[in-house]
Design a protein around this motif. Structure first.
Motif, PDB file in Angstrom:
ATOM      1  N   SER A 444       0.871  -1.361   0.094  1.00  0.00           N
ATOM      2  CA  SER A 444      -0.017   0.120  -0.057  1.00  0.00           C
ATOM      3  C   SER A 444       0.709   1.179   0.002  1.00  0.00           C
ATOM      4  N   GLU A 448       1.277   3.961  -3.413  1.00  0.00           N
ATOM      5  CA  GLU A 448       0.990   5.422  -3.044  1.00  0.00           C
ATOM      6  C   GLU A 448       2.003   6.215  -3.808  1.00  0.00           C
ATOM      7  N   LYS A 482      -1.847  -3.914  -2.795  1.00  0.00           N
ATOM      8  CA  LYS A 482      -2.368  -2.764  -3.555  1.00  0.00           C
ATOM      9  C   LYS A 482      -1.770  -2.356  -4.805  1.00  0.00           C
ATOM     10  N   SER A 484      -2.347   0.311  -8.329  1.00  0.00           N
ATOM     11  CA  SER A 484      -3.304   1.270  -9.009  1.00  0.00           C
ATOM     12  C   SER A 484      -2.972   1.138 -10.483  1.00  0.00           C
ATOM     13  N   ASN A 503      -8.701  -4.627  -6.344  1.00  0.00           N
ATOM     14  CA  ASN A 503      -8.400  -3.228  -6.499  1.00  0.00           C
ATOM     15  C   ASN A 503      -9.112  -2.431  -7.392  1.00  0.00           C
ATOM     16  N   ASN A 506     -10.210   1.289  -6.796  1.00  0.00           N
ATOM     17  CA  ASN A 506      -9.024   2.203  -6.747  1.00  0.00           C
ATOM     18  C   ASN A 506      -8.196   2.175  -7.882  1.00  0.00           C
ATOM     19  N   CYS A 535     -15.206   0.521 -11.558  1.00  0.00           N
ATOM     20  CA  CYS A 535     -13.947   1.052 -11.907  1.00  0.00           C
ATOM     21  C   CYS A 535     -14.335   2.687 -11.390  1.00  0.00           C
ATOM     22  N   LYS A 537     -12.534   5.204 -10.193  1.00  0.00           N
ATOM     23  CA  LYS A 537     -11.555   6.106 -10.534  1.00  0.00           C
ATOM     24  C   LYS A 537     -10.637   6.124 -11.641  1.00  0.00           C
TER      25      LYS A 537
END
Length: 578
Positions: A444, A448, A482, A484, A503, A506, A535, A537
């Motif tokens: 995570s 980020e 995590k 992205s 996931n 996000n 989805c 984002k």
């Protein structure tokens, strides 16, 4: 110099498990898998041009490369290849297989022997130095001549390098740190312009961008060995009787296929560990953590023959071990040192032992090596782990035992270093096999950072995938790292589809390239299922190929309009699931 090389480079251990059992390099050497990299607009790209002769290493379109880089992952055989090159200069010319057949790979020895001298340098022994001449003095001349004769030799070598064509082999750029000024590479003086430099390094060293493309004359990618099963047979022939070899080899191939260990076999380090442990009756399941625990078992045995099993193993991979438990306190303290060296101390610092008992154990077991420090007035030793990956595994073990470090020291490290995600990729993989909750937290924090840097997204996606595979190999089938930015193709679809499921809400970008001519309309791994309605984002969507299943109650153009997309491209035959 040739005597020095023949004494120090001609033998290699059969296995990382036992350095005392070695063989002549020429008897066990097998052709490496090397390809040329070409210069792209933003980065070097892999080509399909194999490198099988020395002329391919040193020449590009009949023009000699002055500064060559050979990159490969940990244990891929970089050090062995440079040792072979130095020995070939010494006219150790009969590199052959166990069957006695002379290899035609890198058989053009006249190319290497065309250099007046070949200087073989181990860069981890020359940290803080940038002048290649100084390295040659410390590592080669000082090892050949007594003190009173060295000054003449220094002068002679300098004159030779001015006038003659020489080759400098610099092994382990990733383990070298310069003096802290503008020197990002070891350098030759301008007066030695006839010399050629060949560096070996792990890929991340070039990826971080400190070395300019203009400084790279040629880049080669070493991906391990070409014929892993042939190499396996060679190793087995050294461990079992001639009468049992065929039966043992057939059983070994069956074992590898059943346990799906093929992907590890391209690495000579992992292959030798797997083969030699198998020859001793120990079978593995594809976990890197198990491999390194097996390696530590063998090392600890050298220092302490006492055996005792864990009543409650701290992590799954410790199950069945018998030499680690009696030495667990030493392991814990070495793991703390490994962590501190990796995350808190400067990269160039060596291990510092404040406890004589721990120092003796580390040296006796062989987990730590010591070399003479030539930069101190008094005699002193320079300590380091025998392999950087051992240090990474022990650091991960320390984190797994002290997960509070993730929000403390590691968080600071991630914020402080631009390429921290790449630097700790192996540590993260080991964490996934040891302590899955801590690994999820670490993923995570890493994600980020990566979410803000699209340029490294593809690399980070690979890091998360490797970690997930390690978790599954250790029984952690419910791990939810995590991520992205997703880059999914046919080779990684099975793993990344599982990660995608946790996931979806996000995810910021999704690129699916399922470029296949035929596909099945079922739940096979070749089909990618996407529920676009989740989805919320997603900003970038790229779909290409067949077998991509879109779930939703509305036509695809309506679904796409409902998303905050900034970019979309799709060339796909979609099947809607209602």
């Amino acid at each position: 110099m040739k005597k020095l090389y023949n004494d120090n480079l001609s033998n290699v251990p059969l296995s990382q498990l036992n350095d005392n059992v070695d063989e002549k390099l020429r008897d066990v050497f097998i052709s490496p898998k090397i390809c040329k990299m070409r210069r792209g607009k933003r980065a070097f790209e892999k080509t399909d041009k194999p490198v099988t002769q020395y002329k391919d290493v040193f020449l590009t379109d009949d023009t000699e490369n002055r500064r060559i880089f050979l990159q490969g992952e940990t244990g891929s055989g970089k050090t062995t290849f440079l040792a072979k090159m130095a020995l070939d200069w010494c006219k150790e010319s009969h590199m052959c297989s166990a069957k006695g057949n002379i290899s035609h790979i890198f058989a053009d020895l006249d190319v290497v022997q065309g250099f007046m001298f070949v200087f073989h340098i181990t860069l981890k022994h020359s940290v803080k130095q940038f002048d290649v001449n100084t390295m040659i003095k410390k590592q080669i001349i000082d090892s050949i001549y007594a003190r009173e004769d060295r000054k003449k030799a220094y002068i002679l070598v300098n004159e030779i390098m001015k006038r003659e064509r020489c080759l400098v082999l610099l092994d382990g750029l990733d383990e070298w740190t310069g003096p802290g000024d503008h020197h990002n590479l070891p350098t030759l003086v301008v007066d030695h312009s006839k010399c050629v430099m060949l560096f070996s390094t792990r890929p991340w060293t070039l990826a971080v961008g400190k070395i300019k493309h203009s400084e790279i004359g040629a880049l080669l990618q070493l991906e391990g060995i070409n014929k892993p099963f042939e190499f396996s047979r060679i190793l087995l022939s050294r461990r079992v009787s001639k009468e049992d070899l065929n039966i043992k080899y057939a059983a070994f191939k069956h074992y590898i296929e059943n346990q799906k260990l093929e992907k590890l076999l391209s690495s000579p380090m992992f292959l030798s560990t797997i083969v030699c442990s198998y020859a001793d009756g120990i079978e593995l399941n594809g976990s890197k953590c198990e491999l390194y625990i097996l390696l530590l078992e063998s090392l600890f045995k050298k220092a302490n023959l006492e055996t005792r099993r864990f009543e409650q193993p701290p992590f799954p991979c410790f199950t069945g071990t018998k030499y680690i438990q009696p030495n667990i306190e030493h392991m814990n303290r070495l793991a703390e040192l490994a962590f501190n060296l990796l995350f808190e101390n400067a990269k160039e610092n060596s291990l510092v032992f404040s406890n004589t008992e721990l120092e003796n154990f580390a040296l006796t077991s062989g987990i730590v090596s010591a070399t003479h420090n030539a930069f101190t007035v008094r005699s002193a030793s320079f300590y380091m782990f025998i392999h950087f990956s051992i240090q990474e595994f022990l650091a991960a073990y320390h984190i797994a035992r002290n997960t509070n470090l993730i929000d403390g020291v590691i968080s600071v490290y991630l914020n402080r270093h631009k390429d921290a995600n790449r630097d700790i990729a192996e540590v993260f993989t080991f964490m996934c096999g040891l302590e899955v909750v801590g690994a999820e937290r670490l993923s995570s924090m890493m994600n980020e950072r990566n979410a803000l840097n699209d340029d490294s997204s593809c690399v980070f996606c690979d890091i998360i995938q490797e970690g997930y595979r390690e978790a599954v190999a250790n029984g952690h089938t419910n791990m939810s790292p995590k991520l992205s930015h997703f880059y999914i193709d046919m080779l990684n679809m099975k793993d990344l589809q599982s990660i995608w499921a946790n996931n979806t809400a996000n995810a910021l970008s999704l690129c699916v390239d399922n470029d296949m001519e035929t596909y099945a309309n079922d739940d096979s791994a070749s089909n990618m299922k996407i529920d676009l309605s989740l989805c919320s984002k997603l900003k970038i969507l790229t779909l290409k190929g067949n077998g991509i299943l879109i779930k939703g109650k509305y036509p695809i153009h309506v679904l796409l309009l409902s998303l905050p997309l900034l970019f979309i491209r799709y060339e796909v035959h979609c099947i809607f699931l209602f």
